[in-house]
Design an enzyme around this catalytic site. Structure first.
Site, PDB file in Angstrom:
ATOM      1  N   SER A 240       6.324  -7.403   2.934  1.00  0.00           N
ATOM      2  CA  SER A 240       7.091  -7.739   4.133  1.00  0.00           C
ATOM      3  C   SER A 240       7.928  -9.010   3.926  1.00  0.00           C
ATOM      4  O   SER A 240       7.593  -9.870   3.094  1.00  0.00           O
ATOM      5  CB  SER A 240       6.137  -7.935   5.303  1.00  0.00           C
TER       6      SER A 240
ATOM      7  N   PRO B 131      -3.318  -5.413  -6.012  1.00  0.00           N
ATOM      8  CA  PRO B 131      -2.835  -4.306  -5.171  1.00  0.00           C
ATOM      9  C   PRO B 131      -3.266  -4.571  -3.733  1.00  0.00           C
ATOM     10  O   PRO B 131      -4.127  -5.423  -3.483  1.00  0.00           O
ATOM     11  CB  PRO B 131      -3.562  -3.089  -5.741  1.00  0.00           C
ATOM     12  N   ASP B 132      -2.698  -3.849  -2.804  1.00  0.00           N
ATOM     13  CA  ASP B 132      -3.154  -3.981  -1.422  1.00  0.00           C
ATOM     14  C   ASP B 132      -4.619  -3.519  -1.350  1.00  0.00           C
ATOM     15  O   ASP B 132      -5.036  -2.602  -2.069  1.00  0.00           O
ATOM     16  CB  ASP B 132      -2.283  -3.125  -0.510  1.00  0.00           C
TER      17      ASP B 132
ATOM     18  N   TRP C  59       0.806  -1.226   0.000  1.00  0.00           N
ATOM     19  CA  TRP C  59       0.000   0.000   0.000  1.00  0.00           C
ATOM     20  C   TRP C  59       0.832   1.265   0.000  1.00  0.00           C
ATOM     21  O   TRP C  59       0.296   2.357  -0.167  1.00  0.00           O
ATOM     22  CB  TRP C  59      -0.912   0.017   1.252  1.00  0.00           C
TER      23      TRP C  59
ATOM     24  N   GLU D 135      10.931  -8.117  -3.234  1.00  0.00           N
ATOM     25  CA  GLU D 135      11.556  -6.916  -2.677  1.00  0.00           C
ATOM     26  C   GLU D 135      10.936  -6.725  -1.307  1.00  0.00           C
ATOM     27  O   GLU D 135       9.738  -6.447  -1.199  1.00  0.00           O
ATOM     28  CB  GLU D 135      11.245  -5.703  -3.560  1.00  0.00           C
ATOM     29  N   LEU D 136      11.745  -6.871  -0.261  1.00  0.00           N
ATOM     30  CA  LEU D 136      11.169  -7.013   1.081  1.00  0.00           C
ATOM     31  C   LEU D 136      11.562  -5.861   2.012  1.00  0.00           C
ATOM     32  O   LEU D 136      11.850  -4.770   1.564  1.00  0.00           O
ATOM     33  CB  LEU D 136      11.581  -8.379   1.633  1.00  0.00           C
TER      34      LEU D 136
ATOM     35  N   CYS E 125      10.271   1.463   1.959  1.00  0.00           N
ATOM     36  CA  CYS E 125      11.158   0.342   2.284  1.00  0.00           C
ATOM     37  C   CYS E 125      12.609   0.771   2.343  1.00  0.00           C
ATOM     38  O   CYS E 125      13.409   0.162   3.040  1.00  0.00           O
ATOM     39  CB  CYS E 125      10.976  -0.752   1.251  1.00  0.00           C
TER      40      CYS E 125
END
Ligand code: NAD
Length: 540
Positions: free
Chosen positions: A257, A206-207, A181, A278-279, A312
């Site tokens: 996450s 999407p979120d 999001w 990608e975290l 991130c």
């Protein structure tokens, strides 16, 4: 479930008879746009369960989004797969033209896109616009580089002239994109642009909190010339819609996450389907003793509090050399206190509210825990419910003990801890003492000294004299995380070619018979030895 107009079996045309939604009587142009989008995605059709999207700007409902099912995903993947067959035959030049036109359209529609991003995410306008700029840069980059990167390329063979080898890049098929999001445009669509350029269909989840921007972005892509039905959006819960996508897509691009990333890795591995993840991060900044303190404070303010820290690659730990620690902390705290806070759709505030009640809870939890264990608040520290229900001040901590959660855990909010260190070696050791390795920053007047420090940091991107934007916007270089921060890379050639299967087509010349397969194996070994000796004169 939400989908673009052309998604198989699920879309409905706008309907005047649609029942009133909680948003319809609120009346602003922005809300009207959301209602229009929501109506296009089967909103309230039949008894389909729906989810209320709340706006962080005021905590009020924006609209309802249908909760997708496994069947919705199956329909979306099947439809995208059908459209992809034709798309794979479209020349890379034509695909590139659509991406280039899309870049222009995104700029033309920047204000509308910023409205949507702000309404569903709450971020301030400058950071919403950063998403517009990022999407434009990405579309242009792949429009310009895609045709060359995807072109069939001659490769050296073991016997040049006798074996002719070419490498092709075959689209994977349908790419599943699962996005968070915090960047509803950049992270839902940026990766899709590379996937489309490579000849794939795309299904995005999407979120649930930020579906509208993704829907509008797909509409604009179709306006730019993307075949209808090639790219679809399915909204709903991660465990249902996300899992169904992972179970049927030909490649999965996930941003979110580390915990969810691990589960996606397990599911993809079971199907032998490749993925990128990608975290999270616990990104560090090293501040050396030769800095211009005022400038460093400004850079740190953006590095830590851009997008309200819900980024991130935002900095959450600062290791500053003891000689300048006090001066730097004072200047950074002053710059942070000077930030204009506010919650509105428009260019006013520099930092907006957090995106959800969960985000505020996490922020409160980390601040309270650190303070109870001895940390000192040098700026911010409090929630600001009078600005918006989930607002929290940008906050700087010092004296944070190793026992505090914030020492190691990602907050993903506007919270940073400052740790004075005796020397650069100590700063580097502390910065690298983490399971993560996403982004890092070095503030240093002497740029070559800064780059030398950067080379010793274990992170996928390192920004010298910047927080994150320098590396992120350098589209030609891959970007991604080491360690628990991810698998694979986005951007650059690898960010495009990962969406393809490499195919080697090698053609053998009859002349090779002169060397190969004589009836006498000894004679064969001799001839081949002569040929192998000659190989050293070849360029590889
Ligand atoms: P999240 O993992 O909870 O959710 C991300 C997406 O995955 C959402 O669309 C969600 O619905 C979906 N999802 C959740 N559970 C799922 C499951 N079991 N199967 C499939 N899909 C599932 O992450 P979040 O809280 O929304 O995002 C914040 C995190 O994302 C932070 O850790 C942040 O660092 C990270 N992030 C990383 C990057 C990057 O580029 N490295 C960028 C942005 C955010």
């Amino acid at each position: 479930m939400s989908t673009t107009e052309t998604s198989a079996g699920t879309a409905s045309a706008p309907s005047e008879s649609t029942a009133p939604t909680p948003t319809q009587d609120r009346g602003t142009p922005e809300r009207a746009e959301l209602i229009r989008l929501a109506r296009r995605v089967d909103l309230l059709e039949d008894d389909r369960p729906s989810h209320t999207v709340l706006s962080p700007i005021d905590g009020e409902p924006l609209g309802l989004m249908p909760i997708g099912t496994t069947d919705d995903v199956t329909a979306a993947i099947t439809g995208a797969r059908r459209a992809q067959r034709m798309w794979a035959e479209t020349s890379t030049k034509d695909r590139a033209r659509i991406l280039a036109d899309y870049a222009d359209l995104v700029l033309d529609h920047r204000e509308e896109l910023c409205d949507l991003i702000q309404l569903e995410n709450g971020k301030s306008r400058a950071w919403a616009f950063e998403e517009v700029a990022d999407t434009t840069i990405t579309a242009r980059y792949y429009a310009k580089t895609g045709p060359k990167l995807l072109a069939e390329t001659g490769r050296a063979s073991a016997f040049p002239g006798l074996i002719r080898t070419v490498e092709r890049h075959v689209p994977k098929g349908v790419i599943g994109i699962i996005s968070p999001w915090n960047y509803p445009l950049s992270l839902a669509v940026g990766d899709a642009l590379a996937a489309l350029m490579a000849g794939n269909g795309v299904v995005i989840k999407p979120d649930s909190q930020t579906p509208y921007t993704a829907l509008r972005a797909v509409e604009l892509l179709e306006e730019a010339g993307l075949p209808k039905g090639l790219m679809r959006v399915v909204t709903g819960q991660g465990r249902v819609v996300g899992t169904a996508i992972i179970e049927s897509a030909d490649y999965v691009m996930f941003t979110g996450s580390t915990e969810t990333g691990k589960s996606i890795a397990t599911q993809s591995a079971a199907r032998l389907v490749d993925f990128s993840a990608e975290l999270g991060g616990k990104n560090a900044m090293v501040v050396t003793d030769d800095i211009d303190v005022e400038r460093a404070a400004k850079v740190a303010t953006i590095a830590c509090f851009a997008n309200g820290g819900q980024l991130c690659i935002a900095i959450e730990r600062i290791y500053v050399l003891a000689e300048v620690a006090e001066q730097f902390t004072k200047a950074f705290a002053a710059a942070t206190r000077a930030l204009r806070l506010g919650s509105e759709v428009g260019y006013g505030p520099e930092m907006g509210p957090l995106a959800s009640a969960d985000q505020l809870d996490k922020m409160r939890e980390h601040v309270t825990d650190a303070v109870s264990k001895g940390a000192t608040v040098v700026a911010g520290g409090d929630a600001r419910p009078e600005l918006a229900p989930w607002f929290h001040e940008p906050t700087i901590l010092t004296d944070v003990p190793a026992s505090a959660a914030v020492y190691r855990e990602e907050t993903f909010g506007p919270l940073v801890s400052i740790y004075p260190v005796a020397n650069v070696d100590e700063a580097i050791a502390a910065a690298n003492d983490t399971e993560y390795g996403l982004n890092a920053s070095v503030l240093c007047r002497d740029a070559s000294r800064g780059r030398a420090i950067a080379r010793r940091l274990r992170a996928g991107t390192v920004n010298v004299n910047d927080g994150y934007a320098a590396a992120w916007s350098s589209l030609d270089a891959p970007m991604g995380g080491m360690g628990a921060s991810g698998v694979g890379r986005r951007h650059g050639a690898v960010g495009l070619l990962k969406y393809t299967e490499s195919q080697n087509i090698s053609t053998r010349s009859p002349l090779l018979d002169l060397v190969q397969r004589p009836s006498n194996p000894r004679e064969y070994a001799e001839r081949l030895s002569t040929a192998l000796r000659l190989q050293k004169y070849l360029p590889f």
